[in-house]
Design an enzyme around this catalytic site. Structure first.
Site, short mmCIF file in Angstrom:
data_model
loop_
_atom_site.label_atom_id
_atom_site.label_comp_id
_atom_site.label_asym_id
_atom_site.label_seq_id
_atom_site.Cartn_x
_atom_site.Cartn_y
_atom_site.Cartn_z
N ARG A 178 0.79 -1.22 0.00
CA ARG A 178 0.00 0.00 0.00
C ARG A 178 0.83 1.28 0.00
O ARG A 178 0.58 2.19 -0.79
CB ARG A 178 -0.94 0.04 1.22
CG ARG A 178 -2.18 -0.78 1.08
CD ARG A 178 -2.57 -1.37 2.41
NE ARG A 178 -1.59 -2.37 2.79
CZ ARG A 178 -1.69 -3.66 2.45
NH1 ARG A 178 -2.71 -4.08 1.79
NH2 ARG A 178 -0.74 -4.52 2.79
N THR A 179 1.81 1.34 0.89
CA THR A 179 2.56 2.60 1.01
C THR A 179 3.28 2.90 -0.29
O THR A 179 3.21 4.00 -0.84
CB THR A 179 3.54 2.52 2.19
OG1 THR A 179 2.83 2.08 3.34
CG2 THR A 179 4.18 3.86 2.47
N LYS A 234 26.66 -3.98 -2.85
CA LYS A 234 28.14 -3.93 -2.90
C LYS A 234 28.70 -3.32 -1.62
O LYS A 234 29.90 -3.12 -1.49
CB LYS A 234 28.59 -3.09 -4.10
CG LYS A 234 28.07 -3.58 -5.43
CD LYS A 234 28.52 -2.63 -6.55
CE LYS A 234 27.78 -2.93 -7.84
NZ LYS A 234 27.96 -1.86 -8.83
N ARG A 254 11.58 3.81 2.96
CA ARG A 254 11.19 2.81 3.97
C ARG A 254 12.43 1.99 4.30
O ARG A 254 13.18 1.58 3.41
CB ARG A 254 10.10 1.89 3.45
CG ARG A 254 9.91 0.69 4.37
CD ARG A 254 8.66 -0.07 4.09
NE ARG A 254 7.49 0.67 4.50
CZ ARG A 254 6.26 0.13 4.56
NH1 ARG A 254 6.08 -1.13 4.24
NH2 ARG A 254 5.22 0.85 4.94
N HIS A 288 5.65 5.82 11.33
CA HIS A 288 5.08 5.69 9.98
C HIS A 288 4.10 6.85 9.84
O HIS A 288 2.88 6.68 9.82
CB HIS A 288 4.37 4.34 9.88
CG HIS A 288 4.05 3.91 8.48
ND1 HIS A 288 4.09 4.76 7.40
CD2 HIS A 288 3.67 2.69 7.98
CE1 HIS A 288 3.75 4.10 6.31
NE2 HIS A 288 3.50 2.84 6.63
C1 NCD Z 1 2.26 -1.28 8.00
C2 NCD Z 1 3.75 -1.08 8.09
O1 NCD Z 1 4.48 -1.34 7.12
O2 NCD Z 1 4.17 -0.62 9.14
N1 NCD Z 1 1.82 -1.47 6.69
C3 NCD Z 1 1.45 -0.36 5.99
O3 NCD Z 1 2.26 0.48 5.69
N2 NCD Z 1 0.15 -0.20 5.72
C4 NCD Z 1 1.70 -2.26 8.94
C5 NCD Z 1 2.29 -3.64 8.98
O4 NCD Z 1 3.14 -4.01 8.19
O5 NCD Z 1 1.84 -4.40 9.85
#
Ligand code: NCD
Length: 321
Positions: A63-64, A93, A114, A143
């Site tokens: 999703r993100t 590397k 991320r 997040h």
């Molecule tokens: C979450 C995350 O990556 O922190 N997912 C997301 O971004 N919707 C929640 C999760 O992975 O449990």
């Protein structure tokens, strides 16, 4: 850097909800409404024309990643997408995060990162001289864009972000979405959160103390029987398997609390919305999906893209759509 937004998003790193005021969140939500109109009506937009956003994801994401990518493209911008840099970039590397960021900033206008390590987004923000870094999840840390879309979803339903009673369940120790949501709701008055988790997955003492100091009312519970009736929202989360040292220790605590039709019938009220950041791995029964109060596969998903359209635009210095 962890700089307060103070009404001006342009070129600011977005690392944590601690940088925001309620006014800043109001600015995002106002623009989010315009972004929704662009997306829902498929209006062609050149809002981010000429802009390139790099999406660098060291951890898996559905999703993100996709919603950031779609957000930029819906506004006429473009993306550089570096997925799994440990294998498909010079990180394999031995290149450091800081060097990777310094290189990528030569090619784009904003970096969305991320990373599995808490604090990595801040490291990246320090490394980037010229452009803003948006934290798309740093290990067990924060997040912020997830919290913004979660708050947007709550606001859409209840038309307020204060005087709320919510239940947050699951992995409160490791769940970054939970940490950011609590920080976000702490900005508003009179919010009470029931924190439902097995003893092993409670908020860390430090997080608990820090959040309490912000003025939010937190009530730790270990049984569904202690949940309030007719809460404004339930926010269920996955036990974060990837943060455990062994599969055995994960198995011991996973899925202690499952949302079933029966649980909804017994404890939810007419106004309760049922949320989950997703992915779910068994902690919400699929039978609950058709309940109109379940928003996790509905507005929560859509709001993710609208909020990210607004946030990227603001960080790139655009406000009017
Ligand atoms: C979450 C995350 O990556 O922190 N997912 C997301 O971004 N919707 C929640 C999760 O992975 O449990």
């Amino acid at each position: 850097m962890l700089e307060n937004i103070n009404g001006d998003f342009k070129n600011k790193d977005i690392l944590s909800l601690d940088q925001f005021s309620t006014e800043d969140i109001g600015i995002i939500f106002r623009l989010t409404r315009k972004m929704k109109d662009i997306a829902v009506n498929a209006r062609p937009s050149k809002f981010l024309e000429g802009k390139i956003v790099a999406l660098i994801f060291y951890e898996p994401s559905t999703r993100t990643f996709s919603s950031f990518s779609a957000a930029v493209k819906r506004l006429g911008g473009q993306t550089i997408e570096v997925l799994d840099p440990q294998h498909f970039s010079s990180v394999s590397k031995g290149e450091t995060l800081a060097d990777t960021i310094r290189v990528l900033e030569a090619y784009c206008d904003c970096i969305v990162l991320r990373h599995p390590q808490k604090g990595a987004a801040e490291t990246a923000a320090r490394a980037a001289f010229f452009l803003p870094v948006i934290n798309a999840g740093d290990g067990t840390g924060d997040h912020p864009t997830q919290a913004l879309l979660d708050m947007c979803t709550i606001h859409e339903k209840h038309e307020r972000l204060d005087n709320l009673t919510g239940v947050i369940a699951g992995d409160l120790l490791n769940g970054r979405t939970v940490h950011s949501l609590i920080k976000g709701l702490s900005l508003y008055k009179n919010n009470t959160l029931y924190l439902l988790s097995p003893g092993e997955l409670k908020l860390s003492r430090q997080d608990y103390t820090n959040f309490r100091e912000k003025g939010i009312n937190l009530i730790k519970i270990e049984s569904v029987k202690d949940m309030p009736g007719n809460a404004d929202f339930w926010y269920w989360t996955r036990v974060q398997k990837e943060r455990f040292e062994s599969f055995k220790s994960y198995e011991k605590v996973k899925n202690k609390f499952i949302v079933t039709k029966e649980l909804v019938k017994k404890y939810a009220g007419n106004k309760t919305i049922i949320m989950h950041p997703l992915p779910r791995v068994g902690e919400i029964d699929i039978e609950v999906d058709s309940d109109p109060r379940a928003v996790y596969l509905r507005s929560q998903i859509h709001n993710g893209m609208y909020v990210r359209m607004a946030l990227v635009s603001l960080v790139l210095g655009k406000n009017e759509s």
